[in-house]
Design a protein around this motif. Structure first.
Motif, mmCIF file in Angstrom:
data_model
loop_
_atom_site.group_PDB
_atom_site.id
_atom_site.type_symbol
_atom_site.label_atom_id
_atom_site.label_comp_id
_atom_site.label_asym_id
_atom_site.label_seq_id
_atom_site.Cartn_x
_atom_site.Cartn_y
_atom_site.Cartn_z
ATOM 1 N N GLU A 138 -7.004 1.177 -7.297
ATOM 2 C CA GLU A 138 -7.648 2.468 -7.014
ATOM 3 C C GLU A 138 -6.891 3.627 -7.647
ATOM 4 O OE1 GLU A 138 -7.860 5.461 -3.168
ATOM 5 O OE2 GLU A 138 -7.778 3.305 -2.805
ATOM 6 N N ARG A 175 -5.091 -1.004 -3.627
ATOM 7 C CA ARG A 175 -4.565 0.359 -3.709
ATOM 8 C C ARG A 175 -4.030 0.665 -5.101
ATOM 9 N NH1 ARG A 175 -5.788 4.380 -0.683
ATOM 10 N NH2 ARG A 175 -5.082 3.392 1.231
ATOM 11 N N CYS A 176 -3.308 -0.274 -5.703
ATOM 12 C CA CYS A 176 -2.786 0.018 -7.046
ATOM 13 C C CYS A 176 -3.913 0.064 -8.066
ATOM 14 C CB CYS A 176 -1.694 -0.967 -7.444
ATOM 15 S SG CYS A 176 -2.194 -2.682 -7.634
ATOM 16 N N THR A 231 3.034 1.809 -3.066
ATOM 17 C CA THR A 231 2.180 2.192 -4.197
ATOM 18 C C THR A 231 1.811 3.659 -4.123
ATOM 19 O OG1 THR A 231 1.253 -0.019 -4.510
ATOM 20 C CG2 THR A 231 -0.071 1.830 -5.277
ATOM 21 N N LEU A 232 1.412 4.111 -2.966
ATOM 22 C CA LEU A 232 1.001 5.505 -2.789
ATOM 23 C C LEU A 232 2.151 6.463 -3.096
ATOM 24 C CD1 LEU A 232 -1.094 7.598 -1.850
ATOM 25 C CD2 LEU A 232 -0.224 7.263 0.481
ATOM 26 N N ASP A 289 -1.803 -5.641 -0.873
ATOM 27 C CA ASP A 289 -2.608 -4.417 -0.914
ATOM 28 C C ASP A 289 -2.938 -4.054 -2.359
ATOM 29 O OD1 ASP A 289 -2.365 -4.116 1.926
ATOM 30 O OD2 ASP A 289 -0.385 -3.204 1.623
ATOM 31 N N ASP A 348 0.803 -1.220 0.000
ATOM 32 C CA ASP A 348 0.000 0.000 0.000
ATOM 33 C C ASP A 348 0.841 1.278 0.000
ATOM 34 O OD1 ASP A 348 -1.311 2.292 1.228
ATOM 35 O OD2 ASP A 348 -2.990 0.990 1.690
#
Length: 218
Positions: A118, A115-116, A93-94, A112, A90
């Motif tokens: 999204e 998240r990628c 990625t962010l 996670d 997560d």
């Protein structure tokens, strides 16, 4: 040609045409088995390489290197194909998305994955799982040659990924690979147009030299 222009050119050609060009040129660059979390994910850019090793008794961290990755680069993580511990999740990625990193390629697994999806940040791996790599593996070296799915990748080599997987192109062979891929695409387009015009497929293929398009040439 700018980095952005080159990335767009490679993405327009696509992984399959580039793979065929690599075959003709005798370059081993297909990272078979490394696939996108979502089929629509695409990227192209130069490699920022990371080699992972078991944490042992030395300690260490999994992902603090992300601050050093330049916008437009591709994070390439050699985790030896390990499937039971992740090296990407997560927070990475962010940060990568926020920095404008082009994508991430892992010989191993991520977590996670929502998240990628999204953020529409391209992550290509052997799969995903929940189990962390913290206290199990550590980033040992950066900017070094790594192995992804049995192929060698040097820092600065270009990687391209789309729904069909990932290819790696040695930096000093990019122009040659692009030229050959364009020739192959043009020949296959002639076949498609001929078939749509009523020609038999075998005749169209023979006319375009289809069966030798990917054959290695001296």
């Amino acid at each position: 040609m700018t980095r952005t222009d080159l990335a767009e050119q490679l993405l327009a050609l696509g992984v399959t045409a580039l793979s065929d060009a690599l075959d003709r040129l005798g370059i081993d660059g297909q990272a078979c088995g490394i696939m996108p979390v979502v089929r629509t994910m695409r990227f192209a850019g130069p490699a920022f390489t990371i080699r992972m090793v078991p944490v042992g008794l030395s300690g260490g961290v999994v992902g603090d290197y992300i601050d050093e990755v330049e916008p437009g680069a591709v994070v390439v993580i050699d985790n030896q194909g390990i499937m039971n511990q992740t090296v990407w999740g997560d927070i990475l990625t962010l940060v990568a998305h926020t920095k404008g990193v082009a994508g991430t390629v892992i010989d191993g697994v991520c977590r996670d994955s929502d998240r990628c999806v999204e953020l529409d940040y391209p992550v290509f791996a052997r799969g995903n799982t929940m189990r962390t790599g913290k206290d199990r593996t550590t980033a040992d070296a950066y900017g070094v040659p790594v192995q992804i799915a049995g192929i060698r990748i040097n820092a600065g080599d270009w990687l391209v990924g789309d729904a069909d997987g990932v290819v790696a192109i040695p930096f000093d062979r990019i122009a040659e690979v692009v030229s050959v891929a364009q020739d192959i695409e043009a020949a296959e387009d002639r076949i498609r147009q001929a078939v749509l015009g009523g020609m038999r497929l075998d005749d169209a293929r023979r006319q375009a030299g289809y069966h030798a398009l990917q054959t290695r040439r001296e």
